[in-house]
Design a protein around this motif. Structure first.
Motif, PDB file in Angstrom:
ATOM      1  N   ARG A  62       0.860  -1.236   0.053  1.00 53.38           N
ATOM      2  CA  ARG A  62      -0.020  -0.023   0.099  1.00 53.38           C
ATOM      3  C   ARG A  62       0.919   1.156   0.190  1.00 53.38           C
ATOM      4  O   ARG A  62       1.616   1.384   0.975  1.00 53.38           O
ATOM      5  CB  ARG A  62      -0.823  -0.038   1.250  1.00 53.38           C
ATOM      6  CG  ARG A  62      -2.028  -0.883   1.004  1.00 53.38           C
ATOM      7  CD  ARG A  62      -3.003  -0.966   2.380  1.00 53.38           C
ATOM      8  NE  ARG A  62      -2.328  -0.839   3.680  1.00 53.38           N
ATOM      9  CZ  ARG A  62      -2.268  -2.136   4.377  1.00 53.38           C
ATOM     10  NH1 ARG A  62      -2.834  -3.161   4.011  1.00 53.38           N
ATOM     11  NH2 ARG A  62      -1.449  -2.038   5.461  1.00 53.38           N
ATOM     12  N   ILE A 115     -15.640   2.123  -4.475  1.00 51.45           N
ATOM     13  CA  ILE A 115     -14.543   1.293  -3.979  1.00 51.45           C
ATOM     14  C   ILE A 115     -15.019  -0.243  -4.585  1.00 51.45           C
ATOM     15  O   ILE A 115     -14.201  -0.776  -5.488  1.00 51.45           O
ATOM     16  CB  ILE A 115     -14.132   1.324  -2.679  1.00 51.45           C
ATOM     17  CG1 ILE A 115     -13.508   2.412  -2.272  1.00 51.45           C
ATOM     18  CG2 ILE A 115     -13.461   0.093  -2.419  1.00 51.45           C
ATOM     19  CD1 ILE A 115     -13.110   2.564  -0.855  1.00 51.45           C
ATOM     20  N   LEU A 155      -6.369   5.249  -5.729  1.00 53.31           N
ATOM     21  CA  LEU A 155      -7.428   5.806  -4.970  1.00 53.31           C
ATOM     22  C   LEU A 155      -7.252   7.176  -4.821  1.00 53.31           C
ATOM     23  O   LEU A 155      -6.368   7.425  -4.190  1.00 53.31           O
ATOM     24  CB  LEU A 155      -8.100   5.206  -3.812  1.00 53.31           C
ATOM     25  CG  LEU A 155      -8.360   3.805  -3.613  1.00 53.31           C
ATOM     26  CD1 LEU A 155      -8.561   3.094  -2.289  1.00 53.31           C
ATOM     27  CD2 LEU A 155      -9.689   3.416  -4.720  1.00 53.31           C
ATOM     28  N   THR A 157     -13.558   3.936   6.631  1.00 49.66           N
ATOM     29  CA  THR A 157     -13.268   3.934   5.146  1.00 49.66           C
ATOM     30  C   THR A 157     -11.755   3.258   5.152  1.00 49.66           C
ATOM     31  O   THR A 157     -11.376   2.347   4.360  1.00 49.66           O
ATOM     32  CB  THR A 157     -13.487   5.433   4.533  1.00 49.66           C
ATOM     33  OG1 THR A 157     -14.898   5.504   4.757  1.00 49.66           O
ATOM     34  CG2 THR A 157     -13.059   4.821   2.858  1.00 49.66           C
ATOM     35  N   ILE A 170     -10.616  -0.039   3.270  1.00 56.06           N
ATOM     36  CA  ILE A 170      -9.648  -0.158   2.083  1.00 56.06           C
ATOM     37  C   ILE A 170      -8.495  -1.436   2.600  1.00 56.06           C
ATOM     38  O   ILE A 170      -7.985  -1.721   1.660  1.00 56.06           O
ATOM     39  CB  ILE A 170      -9.079   1.375   2.104  1.00 56.06           C
ATOM     40  CG1 ILE A 170     -10.036   2.484   1.320  1.00 56.06           C
ATOM     41  CG2 ILE A 170      -7.786   1.444   1.242  1.00 56.06           C
ATOM     42  CD1 ILE A 170      -9.647   4.030   1.357  1.00 56.06           C
ATOM     43  N   THR A 191      -8.102  -4.413  -0.107  1.00 53.92           N
ATOM     44  CA  THR A 191      -6.965  -4.254  -1.044  1.00 53.92           C
ATOM     45  C   THR A 191      -5.839  -5.358  -0.508  1.00 53.92           C
ATOM     46  O   THR A 191      -4.946  -5.463  -1.135  1.00 53.92           O
ATOM     47  CB  THR A 191      -6.304  -3.110  -1.099  1.00 53.92           C
ATOM     48  OG1 THR A 191      -5.968  -2.435   0.375  1.00 53.92           O
ATOM     49  CG2 THR A 191      -7.084  -1.978  -1.639  1.00 53.92           C
ATOM     50  N   LEU A 230      -1.813  -1.122  -3.762  1.00 54.11           N
ATOM     51  CA  LEU A 230      -2.630   0.294  -3.724  1.00 54.11           C
ATOM     52  C   LEU A 230      -1.705   1.370  -3.770  1.00 54.11           C
ATOM     53  O   LEU A 230      -0.606   1.544  -3.028  1.00 54.11           O
ATOM     54  CB  LEU A 230      -3.600  -0.005  -2.366  1.00 54.11           C
ATOM     55  CG  LEU A 230      -4.203   1.550  -2.011  1.00 54.11           C
ATOM     56  CD1 LEU A 230      -5.452   1.730  -2.745  1.00 54.11           C
ATOM     57  CD2 LEU A 230      -4.421   1.486  -0.579  1.00 54.11           C
ATOM     58  N   ILE A 244      -2.454   5.470  -3.185  1.00 57.72           N
ATOM     59  CA  ILE A 244      -3.707   6.241  -2.745  1.00 57.72           C
ATOM     60  C   ILE A 244      -3.116   7.735  -2.701  1.00 57.72           C
ATOM     61  O   ILE A 244      -2.110   8.038  -2.205  1.00 57.72           O
ATOM     62  CB  ILE A 244      -4.014   5.540  -1.393  1.00 57.72           C
ATOM     63  CG1 ILE A 244      -5.258   6.644  -0.800  1.00 57.72           C
ATOM     64  CG2 ILE A 244      -3.040   5.424  -0.428  1.00 57.72           C
ATOM     65  CD1 ILE A 244      -5.943   5.872   0.430  1.00 57.72           C
TER      66      ILE A 244
END
Ligand code: ATP
Length: 252
Positions: A34, A160, A173, A188, A192, A196, A201, A203
């Motif tokens: 991430r 999402i 995102l 949220t 996420i 994920t 990811l 973001i």
């Protein structure tokens, strides 16, 4: 590029007329991580997302996704390769139900099937996929609600789900927590993190608590260049980042 790099950006440039907005961006995303992208307003974060997802064509440089050059390909072609993006501005159909919104997104990867038996089989798979996504983002109880009548944070959950419908390996995102209360932001962020799992990811987010807790690594974009990439601790302790960005925020 190492074998576990899923996205590799090298010397990426983008100009609008005489104005150069991306000035040689280098960025690597590792498969499964991430990764948060931060930077001051106007640094070019949205422009970078547009370039990665095909809404804009680069003026120069390379974007390799899974080893393939994708710079300048259409958003649909990039999406088919396994890269999906949600937008800052909500992209849902407000007058359709939650179920219908997700089903529409789930239909896209299957394309058109003309033969009757193939259509039946396709419809069965799409329904199952829609149900799975509804459960995943915890919107099953809201399946019949018109999307436009839900709370803003629920609309983001719906979005999402729609982003996940193409079963992407890389998800972008763009400010998913914008306009949310602290409670909605926590909810949220947890969602996420959960959805994920097993994907990569990237973001963009202005909420630093989210960035530093959710991101395995963080890159800092300033004036069209990535000035630092590292773990949250490395970024916190980076003098150039402090000066260019975090220091500013602290004084804001
Ligand atoms: N189509 C365009 N034509 C001309 N200039 C543009 C265009 N799109 C973006 N820009 C400019 O590029 C710069 C970077 O914009 P961008 O929206 O990518 O920044 P950002 O980092 O996402 O900002 P924010 O954090 O405020 O969302 C800005 O100066 C913006 O005015």
């Amino acid at each position: 590029m190492s074998s576990d790099t899923i996205l590799s950006v090298r010397g990426l440039r983008k100009s609008f007329g005489a104005t150069e907005i991306m000035r040689g961006v280098d960025l690597d995303l590792l498969a499964g991580e991430r990764h948060a992208l931060i930077g001051p307003n106007g640094a070019g974060k949205s422009t970078l997302f547009h370039l990665l997802s095909g809404q804009l064509a680069p003026s120069g440089g390379e974007i390799r996704f899974d080893g393939r050059e994708i710079g300048g390909r259409s958003p649909q072609a990039i999406n088919r390769l396994g890269l999906a993006r949600s937008f800052q501005i909500t992209n849902i159909f407000p007058r359709l139900s939650v179920f219908e919104n997700i089903r529409l997104a789930a239909m896209r990867p299957h394309g058109l099937q003309y033969a009757f038996w193939k259509r039946i089989d396709r419809d069965r798979r799409i329904r199952a996929e829609t149900e799975r996504l509804l459960e995943l983002v915890r919107l099953a109880p809201r399946r019949s609600t018109l999307a436009g009548e839900m709370a803003y944070s629920e609309q983001r959950s719906l979005e999402i789900a729609m982003t996940l419908a193409s079963d992407p390996r890389l998800i972008l995102l763009d400010e998913p927590m914008a306009g949310m209360s602290t409670e909605e932001t926590h909810y949220t962020a947890a969602l996420i993190r959960e959805v994920t799992q097993g994907r990569t990811l990237l973001i963009v987010e202005h909420d630093m608590d989210v960035v530093f807790s959710l991101g395995d690594r963080i890159s800092v974009l300033v004036y069209g260049q990535v000035i630092a990439t590292g773990t949250p601790d490395e970024i916190r302790g980076n003098a150039a980042v402090q000066e260019a960005y975090l220091g500013q925020e602290a004084h804001a």
